[in-house]
Scaffold this active site. Structure first.
Site, PDB file in Angstrom:
ATOM      1  CD1 TRP A   1       9.115  -2.557   5.430  1.00 52.93           C
ATOM      2  CD2 TRP A   1       7.581  -1.313   4.377  1.00 52.93           C
ATOM      3  NE1 TRP A   1       9.550  -1.248   5.413  1.00 52.93           N
ATOM      4  CE2 TRP A   1       8.635  -0.476   4.779  1.00 52.93           C
ATOM      5  CE3 TRP A   1       6.492  -0.744   3.698  1.00 52.93           C
ATOM      6  CZ2 TRP A   1       8.641   0.903   4.530  1.00 52.93           C
ATOM      7  CZ3 TRP A   1       6.493   0.625   3.448  1.00 52.93           C
ATOM      8  CH2 TRP A   1       7.564   1.423   3.866  1.00 52.93           C
TER       9      TRP A   1
ATOM     10  CG  ASP B   1       7.938  -6.899   0.166  1.00 50.08           C
ATOM     11  OD1 ASP B   1       8.911  -6.655  -0.583  1.00 50.08           O
ATOM     12  OD2 ASP B   1       7.459  -6.069   0.960  1.00 50.08           O
TER      13      ASP B   1
ATOM     14  CE  LYS C   1      13.497  -0.979   0.263  1.00 45.14           C
ATOM     15  NZ  LYS C   1      13.682   0.275   1.003  1.00 45.14           N
TER      16      LYS C   1
HETATM   17  N1  PMP Z   1       8.496  -3.717   1.446  1.00 46.70           N
HETATM   18  C1  PMP Z   1       9.678  -3.545   2.075  1.00 46.70           C
HETATM   19  C2  PMP Z   1      10.336  -4.701   2.720  1.00 46.70           C
HETATM   20  C3  PMP Z   1      10.258  -2.268   2.097  1.00 46.70           C
HETATM   21  O1  PMP Z   1      11.411  -2.078   2.714  1.00 46.70           O
HETATM   22  C4  PMP Z   1       9.600  -1.185   1.458  1.00 46.70           C
HETATM   23  C5  PMP Z   1      10.188   0.200   1.394  1.00 46.70           C
HETATM   24  N2  PMP Z   1      11.112   0.546   2.309  1.00 46.70           N
HETATM   25  C6  PMP Z   1       8.368  -1.428   0.863  1.00 46.70           C
HETATM   26  C7  PMP Z   1       7.857  -2.692   0.851  1.00 46.70           C
HETATM   27  C8  PMP Z   1       7.617  -0.325   0.174  1.00 46.70           C
HETATM   28  O2  PMP Z   1       8.208  -0.138  -1.043  1.00 46.70           O
HETATM   29  P1  PMP Z   1       7.811   1.030  -2.047  1.00 46.70           P
HETATM   30  O3  PMP Z   1       8.306   2.305  -1.438  1.00 46.70           O
HETATM   31  O4  PMP Z   1       8.540   0.637  -3.298  1.00 46.70           O
HETATM   32  O5  PMP Z   1       6.332   1.003  -2.204  1.00 46.70           O
END
Ligand code: PMP
Length: 359
Positions: free
Chosen positions: A101, A171, A195
């Site tokens: 991510w 994030d 989450k």
């Molecule tokens: N950042 C992290 C730390 C994640 O775990 C995730 C999704 N698992 C994301 C970003 C992406 O998030 P989204 O699906 O809401 O775009």
């Protein structure tokens, strides 16, 4: 019967909140209609979103020098919006790369032609640790970190120190509101709600107002935080039902002792599983102990066949979501805020029994 839900997201929600939502599904508090059917411009809905925004700041211990928004497009859209808004042409977007991510975040800056710099990375050891030192570029626009790596199971245990004047942007998708943090150290915090704080569909974004002073001009409407702030998070139709459920989850967190209580509960749950990894040579944790995530516990078994058997026997015993992310394999138990202790206890006992039967 509700099953034990170790999904990485969308994930388990508090049963109490689901029941509250169910009770109000057809007729929200005497309004005669469901929140799903309400105009987002109605007084009833305005109250729902205003409260959900206020609760977020309250739980984070932030005052009116910050603003809370609920946007769409997931955390992935924030990967784009952050450099679009906060990296001017003459500055460099800085990132710490702790895996998938975090990588996706700096790649967006790169794609749109911003100058970017990876200030530290744990790629050398397959993202099994959190870097402890980093080297910022000259003229940094900001430093971006990912506070919990959902896939690899690493988590920042301490807020990073950044030089004065360098905005810190995080994030926090997978550990938001799971522990006490000095949120004031951050200039911006964002993440997908799905989450720790609600269903999928809404993205929480918290911005320190002073960060807006370095915002770029003339941005496309939907990518412009200034417009989203001016329009109270409702420039266009918001994901109204998701925001409503988030509001209920935030009330539930507040009612149950706030972040202090959440943190203690989450520590206890994670300990149940990590103690087994530490006392066994059958299970192998994949992360250096000091950087282990309380939210996503990642581990391997002696063989892939045993991992498959472990996951399918767990499922037969009403425990789902234990398969590791498809990019890394192995097993992963996500122990988010709303996961009851009883689910962690059931998994711990199953791990002990499975080891005995298969060693
Ligand atoms: N950042 C992290 C730390 C994640 O775990 C995730 C999704 N698992 C994301 C970003 C992406 O998030 P989204 O699906 O809401 O775009």
């Amino acid at each position: 019967m509700r099953i034990h839900n170790f999904n990485a997201g969308p994930a388990v929600l508090p049963e109490e909140v689901l029941l509250e939502v169910q009770q109000n599904l057809l007729d929200y508090k005497g309004s005669g209609l469901s929140v799903m059917e309400m105009s987002h411009r109605s007084a009833e809905y305005d109250k729902i979103i205003t409260e959900a925004r206020a609760a977020l700041l309250r739980l984070m211990g932030l005052g009116d020098d910050y603003v809370a928004l609920y946007l769409q497009g997931g955390a992935s859209t924030q990967f784009l919006m952050v450099p679009v808004n906060f990296c001017p042409e003459d500055k460099v977007a800085n990132y710490i790369n702790t895996g998938t991510w975090a990588t996706n975040a700096w790649k967006e800056a790169k794609k749109i032609g911003k100058k970017y710099h990876v200030a530290a990375s744990s790629e050398d050891k397959d993202y099994t640790y959190i870097p402890k030192t980093w080297q910022l570029s000259d003229n940094p626009a900001y430093l971006h970190i990912t506070t919990n790596n959902t896939i690899r199971g690493t988590e920042w245990q301490k807020d990073p120190e950044v030089p004065a004047g360098v905005p810190l942007i995080a994030d926090m998708s997978s550990n938001f509101l799971s522990r006490q943090l000095d949120f004031k150290k951050y200039d911006m915090i964002y993440g997908g709600a799905q989450k720790n704080i609600g269903p999928a569909g809404a993205t929480f974004v918290v911005i320190k107002k002073s960060l807006m002073e370095q915002q770029n001009a003339n941005l496309p409407t939907m990518l412009d935080y200034k417009i989203q702030i001016e329009k109270d998070s409702m420039f266009n139709t918001p994901p109204s039902f998701s925001i409503y459920v988030i509001g209920e989850v935030l009330k539930w967190i507040e009612k149950n002792g706030g972040l202090k209580a959440r943190e203690a509960y989450n520590i206890e749950k994670a300990k149940l599983i990590y103690d087994i990894l530490d006392s066994s040579d059958f299970y192998r944790g994949t992360v250096v102990p000091e950087d282990r995530s309380r939210m996503n516990v990642t581990f391997r078994l002696p063989s892939e066949d045993l991992e498959k058997k472990f996951i399918s026997e767990a499922k037969a015993k009403s425990m789902i979501g234990l398969k590791g992310h498809r990019s890394v394999g192995g097993c992963r138990a996500s122990l988010y805020n709303s996961l009851p202790m009883q689910s962690a206890e059931t998994l711990a006992q199953f791990m002990i029994d499975f080891e005995k039967a298969n060693k």
